[in-house]
Design an enzyme around this catalytic site. Structure first.
Site, PDB file in Angstrom:
ATOM      1  N   GLN A  17       9.885  37.830  91.414  1.00 32.56           N
ATOM      2  CA  GLN A  17      10.536  38.173  92.656  1.00 32.56           C
ATOM      3  C   GLN A  17       9.896  36.570  93.195  1.00 32.56           C
ATOM      4  OE1 GLN A  17      10.447  41.943  93.633  1.00 32.56           O
ATOM      5  NE2 GLN A  17      11.314  41.881  95.987  1.00 32.56           N
ATOM      6  N   SER A  98       4.515  38.409  86.867  1.00 33.82           N
ATOM      7  CA  SER A  98       4.568  39.609  87.662  1.00 33.82           C
ATOM      8  C   SER A  98       5.692  40.394  86.899  1.00 33.82           C
ATOM      9  CB  SER A  98       4.981  39.444  89.326  1.00 33.82           C
ATOM     10  OG  SER A  98       5.443  40.681  89.659  1.00 33.82           O
ATOM     11  N   LEU A  99       7.011  40.468  88.057  1.00 35.17           N
ATOM     12  CA  LEU A  99       8.488  40.928  87.079  1.00 35.17           C
ATOM     13  C   LEU A  99       8.325  40.099  86.481  1.00 35.17           C
ATOM     14  CD1 LEU A  99      10.678  42.514  87.738  1.00 35.17           C
ATOM     15  CD2 LEU A  99      11.424  40.735  89.114  1.00 35.17           C
ATOM     16  N   ARG A 123      11.575  50.435  88.938  1.00 34.22           N
ATOM     17  CA  ARG A 123      10.385  49.868  89.812  1.00 34.22           C
ATOM     18  C   ARG A 123      10.167  49.341  91.319  1.00 34.22           C
ATOM     19  NH1 ARG A 123       8.159  43.687  89.854  1.00 34.22           N
ATOM     20  NH2 ARG A 123       5.897  44.125  89.367  1.00 34.22           N
ATOM     21  N   HIS A 205       1.021  44.250  94.005  1.00 28.47           N
ATOM     22  CA  HIS A 205      -0.079  43.521  93.352  1.00 28.47           C
ATOM     23  C   HIS A 205      -1.428  44.467  94.088  1.00 28.47           C
ATOM     24  CE1 HIS A 205       1.914  42.538  89.790  1.00 28.47           C
ATOM     25  NE2 HIS A 205       2.358  41.709  90.740  1.00 28.47           N
ATOM     26  N   GLN A 254      -0.154  47.236  85.894  1.00 31.57           N
ATOM     27  CA  GLN A 254       0.954  45.947  86.700  1.00 31.57           C
ATOM     28  C   GLN A 254       0.854  46.232  88.638  1.00 31.57           C
ATOM     29  OE1 GLN A 254       4.418  44.805  86.876  1.00 31.57           O
ATOM     30  NE2 GLN A 254       3.315  42.781  86.121  1.00 31.57           N
TER      31      GLN A 254
END
Length: 319
Positions: A17, A98-99, A123, A205, A254
């Site tokens: 993202q 991340s994503l 998510r 996060h 995560q």
């Protein structure tokens, strides 16, 4: 395509993202129209979102919505991946920021595409809910060593934690607005080149996301996780992970754990892998790679020309 630029790629990287931008699917749809249209059609069926329209002509405001951003970025990246695979693209390993970790798991056959999208959609919805309820903020601290930023987080008023270890001198912090603002201000006083608030919908996060872990775990449990068919360097652990069930556990954690991109690139360097390609919108990861590994060469797929260069050596943009 045994002699192509793509044959030289060590690591395929998938962005997260923040990489979204208007028109981000245009390159894949132009270069691999049949394959990309099929990918987007499957994604629309799986998510019930008009992703082709959003990723071709959607506004910046639409694409910034967390529940839209996440499936849009993953689908754009998978379209580039599938198109390149049809030409013989076979990197040694994959990794996602991340994503992008979920995109990497789709590429490595840990997850079916539709399962990955269902996970991503949920998510995004859950993260958006946290953003609405708690607010929160994120900021990139540029020009200070990671250890300095960690100390600032530990002593700041308010909740603020390291969210992304992006490079030795770029660290993203996440938490409530007071905590993030305090660290950003202290970082500037300490000589940071920049302390930039990020345009995101929630504080990713960090421990603010702990409230949705159980609901997200329930979604993860609905899907099969297989062992990867290609090496995956996890940005959650900063290590190679080769067990499907371990990825299920890692994706749950995560939400509240930092992205360890610096460690991902250190693993690549340990393998003497210095030729990389960022598959998806933008070129954020390409910039981070060059900051970590000065001898790295990086290709991107943000434009049709760059995407073509990965299947045509005469057009190579590796640098």
């Amino acid at each position: 395509m045994t002699d192509s630029a793509a044959a030289t790629i060590d690591l395929a990287m998938f962005p997260g993202q923040g990489s979204q931008r208007p028109g981000m699917a245009a390159a894949a749809l132009d270069v691999f129209p049949e394959i990309a249209r099929k990918v987007f059609s499957r994604a629309e069926s799986a998510t019930d979102l008009p992703l082709t329209e959003l990723c071709v002509s959607g506004s910046k405001e639409q694409l910034t919505r967390t529940d839209i951003t996440q499936p849009a970025v993953v689908t754009t990246s998978v379209a580039a991946w599938e198109g390149l695979r049809s030409t013989g693209f076979h990197p040694r390993a994959v990794a996602g920021h991340s994503l992008g970790e979920i995109t990497a798991l789709i590429a490595a056959n840990v997850l079916e595409f539709e399962s990955g999208l269902a996970i991503v959609r949920r998510r995004g919805e859950l993260m958006a809910q946290v953003g609405e309820l708690t607010g929160g903020a994120m900021a990139a601290i540029i020009g200070l060593e990671t250890e300095q930023v960690e100390r600032m987080c530990a002593t700041a008023t308010g909740l603020v934690e390291v969210a992304n270890y992006n490079s030795p001198v770029q660290t993203v912090v996440s938490g409530d607005a007071d905590g993030v603002n305090a660290v950003a201000a202290e970082a500037k006083r300490a000589g940071a080149k920049r302390a930039v608030r990020l345009d995101v919908g929630a504080a990713f996060h960090c421990s603010l996301m702990s409230t949705i872990e159980a609901e997200f775990a329930a979604e993860l449990d609905r899907h099969e996780f297989r062992d990867p068919t290609i090496t995956v360097i996890s940005s959650i652990t900063g290590t190679v992970v080769n067990d499907g069930e371990e990825f299920r556990r890692l994706l749950r954690s995560q939400l509240t754990r930092p992205v360890r991109w610096t460690q991902v690139m250190e693993v690549a360097r340990q393998h003497d892998w210095h030729s990389h390609a960022e598959l998806g919108p933008g070129k954020v990861l390409a910039g981070l790679v060059r900051a970590i590994d000065p001898v790295a060469v990086v290709a991107t797929t943000a434009t049709a020309r760059h995407l073509l260069s990965l299947s045509d050596p005469s057009m190579s943009t590796l640098r």
